[in-house]
Design a protein around this motif. Structure first.
Motif, PDB file in Angstrom:
ATOM      1  N   THR A 132       0.733  -1.207   0.009  1.00  0.00           N
ATOM      2  CA  THR A 132      -0.019  -0.016  -0.013  1.00  0.00           C
ATOM      3  C   THR A 132       0.965   1.068  -0.168  1.00  0.00           C
ATOM      4  O   THR A 132       0.279   2.454   0.115  1.00  0.00           O
ATOM      5  N   ASP A 133       2.184   1.109  -0.157  1.00  0.00           N
ATOM      6  CA  ASP A 133       3.052   2.229  -0.084  1.00  0.00           C
ATOM      7  C   ASP A 133       4.368   1.957  -0.763  1.00  0.00           C
ATOM      8  O   ASP A 133       4.627   0.573  -0.994  1.00  0.00           O
ATOM      9  N   ILE A 148       7.707   0.989  -2.390  1.00  0.00           N
ATOM     10  CA  ILE A 148       8.219   0.075  -3.316  1.00  0.00           C
ATOM     11  C   ILE A 148       6.980  -0.902  -3.637  1.00  0.00           C
ATOM     12  O   ILE A 148       6.788  -1.183  -4.995  1.00  0.00           O
ATOM     13  N   ARG A 165      -1.390  -4.478   6.231  1.00  0.00           N
ATOM     14  CA  ARG A 165      -2.185  -4.279   7.491  1.00  0.00           C
ATOM     15  C   ARG A 165      -3.352  -3.247   7.270  1.00  0.00           C
ATOM     16  O   ARG A 165      -4.537  -3.603   8.106  1.00  0.00           O
ATOM     17  N   THR A 166      -3.373  -2.326   6.457  1.00  0.00           N
ATOM     18  CA  THR A 166      -4.500  -1.451   6.700  1.00  0.00           C
ATOM     19  C   THR A 166      -5.630  -1.358   5.602  1.00  0.00           C
ATOM     20  O   THR A 166      -5.243  -1.122   4.579  1.00  0.00           O
ATOM     21  N   LYS A 175      -6.400   1.522   3.513  1.00  0.00           N
ATOM     22  CA  LYS A 175      -5.204   2.050   2.440  1.00  0.00           C
ATOM     23  C   LYS A 175      -5.199   0.910   1.305  1.00  0.00           C
ATOM     24  O   LYS A 175      -5.281   1.424   0.101  1.00  0.00           O
ATOM     25  N   ASP A 219      -1.510  -8.474   9.368  1.00  0.00           N
ATOM     26  CA  ASP A 219      -0.285  -8.028  10.013  1.00  0.00           C
ATOM     27  C   ASP A 219       0.933  -8.954  10.198  1.00  0.00           C
ATOM     28  O   ASP A 219       0.774  -9.913  10.845  1.00  0.00           O
ATOM     29  N   PHE A 220       2.010  -8.667   9.500  1.00  0.00           N
ATOM     30  CA  PHE A 220       3.065  -9.643   9.501  1.00  0.00           C
ATOM     31  C   PHE A 220       3.813  -9.710  10.796  1.00  0.00           C
ATOM     32  O   PHE A 220       4.936 -10.409  10.705  1.00  0.00           O
ATOM     33  N   ASN A 239       8.118  -8.198  -0.391  1.00  0.00           N
ATOM     34  CA  ASN A 239       8.377  -6.789  -0.093  1.00  0.00           C
ATOM     35  C   ASN A 239       8.379  -6.274   1.354  1.00  0.00           C
ATOM     36  O   ASN A 239       9.247  -5.208   1.646  1.00  0.00           O
ATOM     37  N   TYR A 273      17.808  -4.794  11.897  1.00  0.00           N
ATOM     38  CA  TYR A 273      17.657  -4.678  10.460  1.00  0.00           C
ATOM     39  C   TYR A 273      18.605  -5.093   9.367  1.00  0.00           C
ATOM     40  O   TYR A 273      18.213  -5.849   8.735  1.00  0.00           O
ATOM     41  N   LYS A 308      18.261  -8.539   6.655  1.00  0.00           N
ATOM     42  CA  LYS A 308      18.309  -8.147   5.415  1.00  0.00           C
ATOM     43  C   LYS A 308      19.397  -9.223   4.941  1.00  0.00           C
ATOM     44  O   LYS A 308      19.361  -9.669   3.702  1.00  0.00           O
ATOM     45  N   GLY A 356      19.545   0.899  -2.007  1.00  0.00           N
ATOM     46  CA  GLY A 356      19.959   2.010  -1.184  1.00  0.00           C
ATOM     47  C   GLY A 356      18.770   2.671  -0.962  1.00  0.00           C
ATOM     48  O   GLY A 356      17.572   2.317  -1.077  1.00  0.00           O
ATOM     49  N   VAL A 361      15.616   4.859  -1.088  1.00  0.00           N
ATOM     50  CA  VAL A 361      14.479   5.319  -1.964  1.00  0.00           C
ATOM     51  C   VAL A 361      13.602   5.873  -1.434  1.00  0.00           C
ATOM     52  O   VAL A 361      13.370   6.029  -0.279  1.00  0.00           O
ATOM     53  N   THR A 365      10.867   7.063   0.414  1.00  0.00           N
ATOM     54  CA  THR A 365       9.474   6.398   0.665  1.00  0.00           C
ATOM     55  C   THR A 365       9.373   6.952   2.233  1.00  0.00           C
ATOM     56  O   THR A 365      10.156   7.557   2.750  1.00  0.00           O
TER      57      THR A 365
HETATM   58  N1  LIG Z   1      12.908   2.848   1.214  1.00  0.00           N
HETATM   59  C1  LIG Z   1      14.104   2.707   1.097  1.00  0.00           C
HETATM   60  O1  LIG Z   1      14.825   3.321   1.078  1.00  0.00           O
HETATM   61  C2  LIG Z   1      14.578   1.128   1.495  1.00  0.00           C
HETATM   62  C3  LIG Z   1      16.071   0.830   1.198  1.00  0.00           C
HETATM   63  C4  LIG Z   1      16.449  -0.380   1.379  1.00  0.00           C
HETATM   64  C5  LIG Z   1      15.404  -1.569   1.332  1.00  0.00           C
HETATM   65  N2  LIG Z   1      14.139  -1.262   1.432  1.00  0.00           N
HETATM   66  C6  LIG Z   1      13.177  -2.243   1.725  1.00  0.00           C
HETATM   67  O2  LIG Z   1      12.040  -2.235   0.671  1.00  0.00           O
HETATM   68  C7  LIG Z   1      10.963  -2.807   1.385  1.00  0.00           C
HETATM   69  C8  LIG Z   1       9.853  -1.534   1.188  1.00  0.00           C
HETATM   70  O3  LIG Z   1      10.270  -0.403   1.888  1.00  0.00           O
HETATM   71  P1  LIG Z   1       9.437   1.115   1.511  1.00  0.00           P
HETATM   72  O4  LIG Z   1      10.601   1.959   1.604  1.00  0.00           O
HETATM   73  O5  LIG Z   1       8.624   0.786   0.250  1.00  0.00           O
HETATM   74  O6  LIG Z   1       8.478   0.914   2.940  1.00  0.00           O
HETATM   75  P2  LIG Z   1       7.055   1.932   3.129  1.00  0.00           P
HETATM   76  O7  LIG Z   1       6.840   2.869   2.092  1.00  0.00           O
HETATM   77  O8  LIG Z   1       7.312   2.042   4.654  1.00  0.00           O
HETATM   78  O9  LIG Z   1       6.032   0.731   2.824  1.00  0.00           O
HETATM   79  C9  LIG Z   1       5.895  -0.276   3.891  1.00  0.00           C
HETATM   80  C10 LIG Z   1       4.663  -1.252   3.291  1.00  0.00           C
HETATM   81  O10 LIG Z   1       4.500  -2.431   4.036  1.00  0.00           O
HETATM   82  C11 LIG Z   1       3.250  -2.590   4.709  1.00  0.00           C
HETATM   83  N3  LIG Z   1       3.771  -2.901   6.003  1.00  0.00           N
HETATM   84  C12 LIG Z   1       4.375  -2.403   7.101  1.00  0.00           C
HETATM   85  N4  LIG Z   1       4.432  -3.281   8.259  1.00  0.00           N
HETATM   86  C13 LIG Z   1       3.475  -4.062   7.845  1.00  0.00           C
HETATM   87  C14 LIG Z   1       3.048  -5.142   8.631  1.00  0.00           C
HETATM   88  N5  LIG Z   1       3.412  -5.641   9.762  1.00  0.00           N
HETATM   89  N6  LIG Z   1       2.186  -6.034   8.183  1.00  0.00           N
HETATM   90  C15 LIG Z   1       1.809  -6.035   6.767  1.00  0.00           C
HETATM   91  N7  LIG Z   1       2.173  -4.979   6.051  1.00  0.00           N
HETATM   92  C16 LIG Z   1       3.168  -3.904   6.742  1.00  0.00           C
HETATM   93  C17 LIG Z   1       2.705  -0.790   4.887  1.00  0.00           C
HETATM   94  O11 LIG Z   1       1.472  -0.867   4.683  1.00  0.00           O
HETATM   95  P3  LIG Z   1       0.543  -0.706   6.083  1.00  0.00           P
HETATM   96  O12 LIG Z   1       1.117   0.303   6.828  1.00  0.00           O
HETATM   97  O13 LIG Z   1      -1.014  -0.319   5.550  1.00  0.00           O
HETATM   98  O14 LIG Z   1       0.545  -1.912   6.612  1.00  0.00           O
HETATM   99  C18 LIG Z   1       3.246  -0.642   3.370  1.00  0.00           C
HETATM  100  O15 LIG Z   1       2.489  -0.791   2.339  1.00  0.00           O
HETATM  101  C19 LIG Z   1      11.019  -3.045   2.709  1.00  0.00           C
HETATM  102  O16 LIG Z   1      11.469  -4.391   2.693  1.00  0.00           O
HETATM  103  C20 LIG Z   1      12.337  -2.213   3.112  1.00  0.00           C
HETATM  104  O17 LIG Z   1      13.339  -2.908   4.031  1.00  0.00           O
HETATM  105  C21 LIG Z   1      13.451   0.159   1.385  1.00  0.00           C
END
Ligand SMILES: NC(=O)c1ccc[n+]([C@@H]2O[C@H](COP(=O)([O-])OP(=O)(O)OC[C@H]3O[C@@H](n4cnc5c(N)ncnc54)[C@H](OP(=O)(O)O)[C@@H]3O)[C@@H](O)[C@H]2O)c1
Length: 314
Positions: A52-53, A55, A75-76, A79, A103-104, A135, A201, A205, A232, A234, A236
């Motif tokens: 829902t958010d 990547i 989770r939501t 959303k 909720d994971f 993801n 974290y 990974k 690296g 992104v 978000t």
């Molecule tokens: N952004 C970066 O810079 C970055 C860098 C390296 C790796 N990553 C990896 O990329 C992946 C995605 O990251 P992102 O930046 O896109 O994250 P994000 O924007 O925070 O989005 C997280 C998503 O996961 C869902 N979520 C969070 N906790 C959850 C739970 N307990 N159960 C079910 N759903 C859950 C959220 O939706 P709800 O809140 O509705 O549940 C949302 O859809 C992650 O694995 C992260 O470690 C990100």
């Protein structure tokens, strides 16, 4: 003997340089992106966790535009519903979307079976196949291990390691039967190095990297694609970064990442991050550790300032 050693070292350095250049040039500039329906063995459905958010949402949009029906898990509920509407509008209602609220942080296997696996089975994936994007991920604000809330530490371990493991295990049997399938596991650049202030974290990974590597070895005599993506920054919610060349938007990131499927088993996912990773491959380990330590310290200081500002505003 010394000459042999010198030749060996030189060949190894040359190999690293060539692989670095290949990983930057081939998937992003030369390769013709794969037909993902074909490569996944005719899959009509794509399952995306954390959709829902950021990547995950962007993969959902771009896979939807490629004609995949989507199973979105987050989770939501509100959303999920609004992302579903948004994607259906963009795809002119030409696809089906199923949403699952889960909720994971919940590690109960019976709930996985009841809420997720039973829904997947109804999609007849035994015949039609499935594209899986593991993801969902959870991170802490950078800090010393003992300063991070214990429950958050526990949740990071569960969310970052359990879904990728359980869903891969549950979905592989049909991929093996059909000798085709695509599993994409989202890791992080922080999983390749010991990243201070992200102790758990970064370790989770590293688990994803190791786990995916083992799966590639176990299923190497099949056509199943198992790819690890290690981004690296992104821009978000998770990173709180502003968009820049080295912090692309989720849209820019996923546009690049999708091009790499089937060409590189492990990648940073987008050109700017891959350029950084290729340079990293050339540096000695002690230098990488030094640079990462400084970078992590800056992140920790910036997070403290950000938190301080947020508290003042409240
Ligand atoms: N952004 C970066 O810079 C970055 C860098 C390296 C790796 N990553 C990896 O990329 C992946 C995605 O990251 P992102 O930046 O896109 O994250 P994000 O924007 O925070 O989005 C997280 C998503 O996961 C869902 N979520 C969070 N906790 C959850 C739970 N307990 N159960 C079910 N759903 C859950 C959220 O939706 P709800 O809140 O509705 O549940 C949302 O859809 C992650 O694995 C992260 O470690 C990100």
């Amino acid at each position: 003997m010394l000459t042999l050693l010198a030749y060996f070292t030189l060949s190894y350095i040359l190999y690293r340089i060539c692989y670095g250049i290949y990983s930057v040039v081939y998937p992003y500039f030369l390769a013709t992106p794969m037909d993902l329906h074909k490569s996944s063995g005719g899959a009509k459905w794509a399952l995306i966790t954390g959709s829902t958010d950021g990547i995950g949402k962007e993969y959902a949009i771009q896979l939807g535009k490629k004609g995949f029906n989507l199973i979105l898990i987050s989770r939501t509920l509100s959303k999920l519903n609004s992302v579903k509407e948004e994607i259906l509008k963009e795809c002119k209602n030409n696809i089906e979307i199923e949403t699952i609220t889960f909720d994971f942080t919940n590690a109960n296997l019976d709930d996985y079976k009841k809420d997720i696996l039973s829904v997947i089975e109804k999609k007849d994936i035994g015949i039609l196949g499935l594209f899986v994007l593991n993801n969902v991920g959870l991170a802490n604000d950078p800090d010393f291990l003992h300063e991070i809330d214990l429950q958050l530490n526990a949740n990071i371990i569960i969310v970052n390691t359990l879904p990728v493991s359980i869903l891969s295990a549950a979905i592989l049997p049909q991929m093996i039967k059909r000798n085709a399938g695509i599993i994409i596991n989202i890791s992080s650049g922080g999983g390749a190095v010991a990243f201070p202030y992200f102790s758990i974290y970064s370790s989770t990974k590293a688990y994803i990297n190791h786990f995916s590597k083992i799966l590639r070895s176990e299923y190497s005599n099949t056509n199943i694609i198992i790819q690890t993506i290690s981004p690296g920054h992104v821009a978000t919610n998770m990173s709180s970064e502003k968009i820049s060349y080295f912090s692309p938007s989720a849209k820019e990131f996923v546009e690049d990442a999708i091009k790499t499927i089937g060409f590189v088993p492990e990648t940073a996912g987008c050109l700017p991050h891959q350029i950084k990773a290729a340079f990293g491959m050339l540096l000695p380990h002690f230098m990488i550790e030094f640079l990462i330590k400084n970078f992590a310290k800056k992140m920790k200081d910036a997070a403290k300032i950000r938190k301080g500002n947020e508290t003042k505003q409240q």
